[in-house]
Design an enzyme around this catalytic site. Sequence first.
Site, short mmCIF file in Angstrom:
data_model
loop_
_atom_site.label_atom_id
_atom_site.label_comp_id
_atom_site.label_asym_id
_atom_site.label_seq_id
_atom_site.Cartn_x
_atom_site.Cartn_y
_atom_site.Cartn_z
N ARG A 46 35.66 5.66 30.52
CA ARG A 46 34.33 6.08 30.10
C ARG A 46 34.26 7.32 29.22
NH1 ARG A 46 31.27 5.41 35.76
NH2 ARG A 46 33.25 6.34 36.36
N ARG A 55 33.05 -2.27 26.17
CA ARG A 55 33.15 -2.50 27.60
C ARG A 55 32.14 -3.53 28.13
NH1 ARG A 55 32.40 -3.30 32.14
NH2 ARG A 55 32.80 -2.06 34.01
O1 CP3 Z 1 43.36 4.87 32.73
C1 CP3 Z 1 43.73 4.64 33.90
O2 CP3 Z 1 44.10 5.52 34.69
C2 CP3 Z 1 43.82 3.17 34.33
C3 CP3 Z 1 42.70 2.64 34.93
C4 CP3 Z 1 42.37 2.79 36.41
C5 CP3 Z 1 41.12 2.39 36.89
N1 CP3 Z 1 41.12 2.50 38.23
C6 CP3 Z 1 40.02 1.88 36.03
C7 CP3 Z 1 38.65 2.06 36.49
C8 CP3 Z 1 43.12 3.21 37.51
C9 CP3 Z 1 44.54 3.77 37.56
C10 CP3 Z 1 42.32 3.01 38.66
C11 CP3 Z 1 42.77 3.28 40.03
C12 CP3 Z 1 41.77 3.51 41.08
N2 CP3 Z 1 40.61 2.83 41.33
C13 CP3 Z 1 41.90 4.48 42.11
C14 CP3 Z 1 43.06 5.42 42.24
C15 CP3 Z 1 42.94 6.57 41.33
C16 CP3 Z 1 41.90 7.57 41.75
O3 CP3 Z 1 40.97 7.78 40.94
O4 CP3 Z 1 42.02 8.12 42.85
C17 CP3 Z 1 40.77 4.39 42.94
C18 CP3 Z 1 40.48 5.26 44.14
C19 CP3 Z 1 39.98 3.33 42.45
C20 CP3 Z 1 38.69 2.82 43.02
C21 CP3 Z 1 37.61 2.94 42.00
N3 CP3 Z 1 37.44 2.05 40.97
C22 CP3 Z 1 36.63 3.95 41.86
C23 CP3 Z 1 36.46 5.11 42.80
C24 CP3 Z 1 35.88 3.65 40.69
C25 CP3 Z 1 34.77 4.47 40.05
C26 CP3 Z 1 33.42 3.93 40.29
C27 CP3 Z 1 32.43 4.59 39.32
O5 CP3 Z 1 31.83 3.85 38.52
O6 CP3 Z 1 32.25 5.82 39.40
C28 CP3 Z 1 36.40 2.45 40.16
C29 CP3 Z 1 35.94 1.76 38.93
C30 CP3 Z 1 36.81 1.99 37.75
N4 CP3 Z 1 38.14 1.73 37.73
C31 CP3 Z 1 36.42 2.52 36.48
C32 CP3 Z 1 37.57 2.54 35.68
C33 CP3 Z 1 37.70 2.97 34.24
C34 CP3 Z 1 35.03 2.98 36.05
C35 CP3 Z 1 34.00 1.99 35.76
C36 CP3 Z 1 34.27 0.80 34.92
O7 CP3 Z 1 34.89 0.86 33.82
O8 CP3 Z 1 33.74 -0.22 35.35
#
Ligand code: CP3
Length: 366
Positions: A46, A55
């Site tokens: 984002r 996206r």
């Molecule tokens: O660039 C990178 O690091 C690769 C992409 C990546 C995503 N999720 C994409 C994502 C990685 C490595 C993750 C891992 C992940 N997902 C973790 C471990 C890393 C950390 O942050 O502790 C965890 C706990 C998750 C669970 C998760 N998924 C959360 C807490 C969220 C955010 C929700 C929000 O909208 O605030 C997601 C969604 C997510 N995963 C997004 C991205 C770029 C954001 C929204 C989207 O693009 O839809």
Amino acid sequence: MGGRVDSATSAMTMMNPDLRSSILVKTLRRESTDRVPVWFMRQAGRSLPEYREIRGVDSILKVLTKPDLAAEITLQPVRRYGVDAAILYSDIMAPLANLDIGVDIRAGVGPVVEEPFRSIRDVKRLRPLDPSVDLAAMASAVELCVDELAVPLIGFCGGPFTIASYLIEGRPSRSHATVKKLMLEEPNVFHELADRLVDMAIATLTVQVTHGASVVQIFDSWIGTLSPWMFRELARPHLQRLAYESVQLGVPVIYFGVETAGLLKDLVELGFPALGLDWRVDLASIATRFGSKVALQGNLDPSILLAPTTQVLSATEQILAASSQAPSYVFNLGHGVLPETNPETLAAIVNLVHERGANLRGASEL
Ligand code: CP3
């Protein structure tokens, strides 16, 4: 579709030989290099306007069914910043998306589970992954990325405690009280779940590595919520198996969690080749204590990136100076890039690390 996964050859034959001598792989193998490598957790996503442009509004789990889109998002930060690695655009919950257990990722919230797991019957709903079907889109995305990349692709999976926490809590939790209660009250339920999650983690990493990922990271973000005693009694056996089996894949493995200061000695003993650190620890003292046993990564507070660039660069300098105590260090943040971060700030950090990191390593070789 599935044939690609089934016909995959061994990891080492798939890894582009040039990437075995990339600066990231060499650093994680604790070989000497002439500068510090840099990449950022959540570098894709984002904070990038080009990401927001393509996206769309679907849930990330839907986006991940389109390998060409996932690959494009993965490549965007590499093109923009010249970072030393790409990290696959996916999610720790993605491998569970096909399993019919009501997992979704809600924008602004995170992973949610319709009927959270509480009993052995719930755990049995979690069937083993069939990689040729459940991970086919991921395998294609990995292939599309490595075809384009001149730097390593980092694959990843969630750690068993962190995924178990989402499945049991049903949504993100600060205290993780429900998962801890279940671990203590019904350890057999937790162990059965964690066992299945380690199998899934290995299946996921195997697909990523056989299709061309040169490094993998295990995101066990919430492990630091456990006391050392609960860690040792309940989580450690699963992590020991995960460490053993993931290292067999033949690529460097990084284990990452936040708030792990009280667990660091235990984590080092698990035998992962590299550990990711958050910003709550003093890098120089950790480097002195553990730098001869593991490669270290991370440590810059992601919130600092919202400050004026001069301050960001001086914080970057401080970390680079502290990292000179570590024989093997990968520059990164202590957690993911915040969505409100200005991409120019990340670009300035990359430039500084590439310049100063070279001077530091160069000087230490003399
Ligand atoms: O660039 C990178 O690091 C690769 C992409 C990546 C995503 N999720 C994409 C994502 C990685 C490595 C993750 C891992 C992940 N997902 C973790 C471990 C890393 C950390 O942050 O502790 C965890 C706990 C998750 C669970 C998760 N998924 C959360 C807490 C969220 C955010 C929700 C929000 O909208 O605030 C997601 C969604 C997510 N995963 C997004 C991205 C770029 C954001 C929204 C989207 O693009 O839809």
